[in-house]
Write a protein that holds these residues in place. Structure first.
Motif, PDB file in Angstrom:
ATOM      1  N   HIS A 153       0.833  -1.201   0.000  1.00  0.00           N
ATOM      2  CA  HIS A 153       0.000   0.000   0.000  1.00  0.00           C
ATOM      3  C   HIS A 153       0.867   1.250   0.000  1.00  0.00           C
ATOM      4  N   ILE A 187       0.738   1.308  -4.140  1.00  0.00           N
ATOM      5  CA  ILE A 187      -0.480   2.017  -4.513  1.00  0.00           C
ATOM      6  C   ILE A 187      -0.322   3.518  -4.279  1.00  0.00           C
ATOM      7  N   HIS A 218      -8.547  -2.308  -3.062  1.00  0.00           N
ATOM      8  CA  HIS A 218      -7.179  -2.137  -3.560  1.00  0.00           C
ATOM      9  C   HIS A 218      -6.782  -3.285  -4.484  1.00  0.00           C
ATOM     10  N   ASP A 222      -8.023  -1.262  -7.687  1.00  0.00           N
ATOM     11  CA  ASP A 222      -6.914  -0.333  -7.926  1.00  0.00           C
ATOM     12  C   ASP A 222      -5.784  -0.969  -8.735  1.00  0.00           C
TER      13      ASP A 222
END
Length: 286
Positions: A153, A187, A218, A222
């Motif tokens: 992340h 990310i 995510h 994402d």
């Protein structure tokens, strides 16, 4: 496992999502798997974003000993600030985990994030190997002939947020017999996920492994969008309840598989128990 755990409450502290039920489902499934082993008096999944909330799970715990394991993949803002605040525990940043506190009449042991466990290496390999075996068409590829893109992340709010991911990638890279190369992408930090296409890998085969707990926004949205999936295709897949990425997909001279997040590995329940046994047994009350 220490028999004194039989009267303890284990809380799996999970971020959760208000947009997607899959993180909640993954957390509840994980708690059920550990509960079925009969080691703890009580096993709960609790969430930061929705009910059952973190503080409620602690307040309502039956055990006088409560063990909290943050289901997070790195040290950082949530591990050292958000979760302790939510549990109304005294945070001690800079002090090695686990932290010991008293809450009402309970002894609380707050463990480090599960992502720090050295056994995470085996979960990454298992996840990458499994997706290659489950999707051999149009060509069967072994992990030894593929590179792993480990997706974290990351956040600018805490300098340690990417530390565990980078260390894990370095450890994996040392095991050259497992795969060709390993690199990290993020990310919310650099290198971004899109940079995978600029990576000069030994072969075109790349397995993207989300270093995350569940197949939430995510992992399911994402990452595919960053790799070129259109919003239209994504919405159609979500509406139909199908995978948001076709394994493998060829783009920009790369053949890319996206594996399930490491948190969905069947190896995770035993890894959590091993972590508790090795790190916490010495802190139990007599």
């Amino acid at each position: 496992m220490d028999t004194r755990f039989r009267s303890a409450t284990l809380i799996l502290a999970i971020h959760g999502s208000t947009e997607d039920t899959r993180p909640e489902e993954a957390g509840n499934s994980l708690a059920a798997s550990i509960r079925s082993k009969g080691i703890f008096g009580e096993v709960k999944a609790a969430f930061h974003k929705h009910t059952p909330l973190l503080l409620d799970s602690l307040t309502q715990a039956n055990g006088k000993l409560v063990i909290i394991v943050p289901m997070l993949m790195s040290k950082g803002y949530f591990t050292e600030k958000v979760f302790p605040d939510a549990f109304q525990l005294q945070a001690t940043p800079g002090v090695a985990f686990p932290w010991v506190s008293i809450f009402e009449d309970k002894k609380v042991i707050y463990a480090g994030p599960i992502g720090l466990h050295p056994g995470m290496e085996s979960l990454v390999i298992e996840s990458a190997d499994r997706v290659l075996k489950e999707h051999p068409f149009p060509v069967k590829v072994s992990l030894s002939n593929a590179s792993i893109a480990l997706i974290g992340h990351g956040t600018s709010r805490h300098v340690k947020s990417r530390e565990s991911v980078d260390k894990l990638a370095a450890k994996l890279a040392m095991n050259s017999e497992k795969c060709q190369e390993v690199r990290t992408f993020f990310i919310e930090e650099e290198p971004a996920i899109e940079a995978i296409y600029e990576w000069n890998t030994p072969s075109k085969n790349v397995v993207v492994v989300p270093f995350m707990l569940a197949d939430g926004p995510h992992a399911a949205q994402d990452i595919p969008v960053a790799l070129g999936q259109t919003e239209k295709e994504l919405k159609r897949s979500l509406k139909q309840g199908t995978s948001t990425w076709r394994n493998p997909t060829e783009r920009h001279e790369k053949r890319i598989w996206i594996s399930p997040p490491v948190g969905l590995s069947p190896l995770l329940p035993d890894l959590i128990l091993e972590y508790i046994s090795s790190e916490i047994s010495g802190l139990l009350m007599d």
